[in-house]
Design a protein around this motif. Sequence first.
Motif, PDB file in Angstrom:
ATOM      1  N   GLY A 163       0.820  -1.208   0.000  1.00  0.00           N
ATOM      2  CA  GLY A 163       0.000   0.000   0.000  1.00  0.00           C
ATOM      3  C   GLY A 163       0.848   1.250   0.000  1.00  0.00           C
ATOM      4  N   THR A 164       0.226   2.363   0.367  1.00  0.00           N
ATOM      5  CA  THR A 164       0.942   3.636   0.334  1.00  0.00           C
ATOM      6  C   THR A 164       1.560   3.934   1.693  1.00  0.00           C
ATOM      7  N   VAL A 165       2.692   4.602   1.623  1.00  0.00           N
ATOM      8  CA  VAL A 165       3.392   4.955   2.853  1.00  0.00           C
ATOM      9  C   VAL A 165       3.923   6.380   2.729  1.00  0.00           C
ATOM     10  N   ASN A 166       3.829   7.110   3.832  1.00  0.00           N
ATOM     11  CA  ASN A 166       4.328   8.481   3.828  1.00  0.00           C
ATOM     12  C   ASN A 166       5.849   8.502   3.752  1.00  0.00           C
ATOM     13  N   LYS A 167       6.377   9.494   3.047  1.00  0.00           N
ATOM     14  CA  LYS A 167       7.838   9.567   2.876  1.00  0.00           C
ATOM     15  C   LYS A 167       8.574   9.639   4.222  1.00  0.00           C
ATOM     16  N   SER A 168       7.919  10.276   5.201  1.00  0.00           N
ATOM     17  CA  SER A 168       8.575  10.439   6.508  1.00  0.00           C
ATOM     18  C   SER A 168       8.840   9.092   7.192  1.00  0.00           C
ATOM     19  N   MET A 169       8.107   8.060   6.782  1.00  0.00           N
ATOM     20  CA  MET A 169       8.297   6.753   7.414  1.00  0.00           C
ATOM     21  C   MET A 169       9.378   5.921   6.724  1.00  0.00           C
ATOM     22  N   ILE A 170       9.856   6.426   5.575  1.00  0.00           N
ATOM     23  CA  ILE A 170      10.924   5.695   4.874  1.00  0.00           C
ATOM     24  C   ILE A 170      12.260   6.110   5.490  1.00  0.00           C
ATOM     25  N   MET A 171      12.909   5.162   6.147  1.00  0.00           N
ATOM     26  CA  MET A 171      14.136   5.481   6.883  1.00  0.00           C
ATOM     27  C   MET A 171      15.361   5.513   5.982  1.00  0.00           C
ATOM     28  N   GLY A 172      15.374   4.661   4.980  1.00  0.00           N
ATOM     29  CA  GLY A 172      16.558   4.579   4.122  1.00  0.00           C
ATOM     30  C   GLY A 172      16.409   3.444   3.136  1.00  0.00           C
TER      31      GLY A 172
END
Lengths: 176, 188
Positions: A163-172
């Motif tokens: 699904g969709t995920v906010n960019k802020s939750m992408i750590m690396g």
Amino acid sequence: MSLHLHFSPPDHQASLFQRILVGRDLRITLRRGLLVAIAAWLFFRFVCLPVRVRGSSMEPTFQNGEMHAACLLQHLWRNPQRGDVVVISMSGTRAFYLKRILALPGERIAFSNGVLLIDGRNFEEAYIEEHGTWTMPEMTVPDGEYFVAGDNRAIPIERHTLGTVNKSMIMGGVVF
Amino acid sequence: MSASRENGSVGKVQQRRSNRLLWLAVVLLGAGIVAYMIATHDLRQINGKLNRIARLVSKRTGEGPLTGLTRAREIMTCFSSNVVVDLGSPWQKVAEREELTAVIHHTRSSAESIDVTVRDRNTSVQRTNHTAVTVTTVEAAVGYRGSVDRDVRIFRIFWVKDRAGWVIERVEAADSIRPPPGLRAWES
């Protein structure tokens, strides 16, 4: 009464074992050890995150139990790209998802009998072994969000976390 | 002679002072511990209940049906009668305690093993109206027909304090990976 610990005997008296263990001067060794510990903590906290894969959702790219490393600085100088395998934070650095980015903000994504469609066009996924039968109605990825999914398409889509995920939750991103 | 007496009395006074200071420190430390215990009482009770739920939901291979029923009953005491559980896809929304108990029992009986781990938790207690909210990350590994499904999710748990202590009034999935609309919920 004072206790004197003397760990720096003259070179000719110091045994090889003692020199390996504490060096010539214990204080200097402790200082160096402390510096190494701080540097290691900073490195693994802010630069490189060791990742242990648990589960089969990223097979065949990542197998259950494997160890990998994620660069936490990767998205400081560039936005996540389609095809990147990213670490999605669930609880700081203690629990996270490992997923592949399939669609970028504003793009339309759909699955039709195992085929990935981006903006209505077929998208070839070289990393997939078994295409499966995933079918998903078209949706537009909201601004500031990314569409992520695992590589294991043999798992039914209803049982897969995608699904969709906010960019802020992408750590690396996973580097190796 | 008089000088030594004076010295002795000064020494006694000093000793009394230091004794008083020692007692004062002990009393202050005790008061601090009591205050800490009172201040964190709700928090500890909530954390204890969360751990208990994780323990009760978990299942080892070979568990008997009677144990399953007993555990389902025990889990029931941790929820209010009109609890709402909305875990997001693939799980269906549950709106009553009895229904929740049945769902938990059904899930536990159909799975070979369940391992629930509470990874992280952050609780804020509102003492004025006896409510609390916990944001927690839960990892679950469910063994089913020889394979193990793993999932990590963030939940927002709303607590309310009644006569029996803290009970869960509502559970909802917090934002993490939002499933696409139009996907059918998976039924085990």
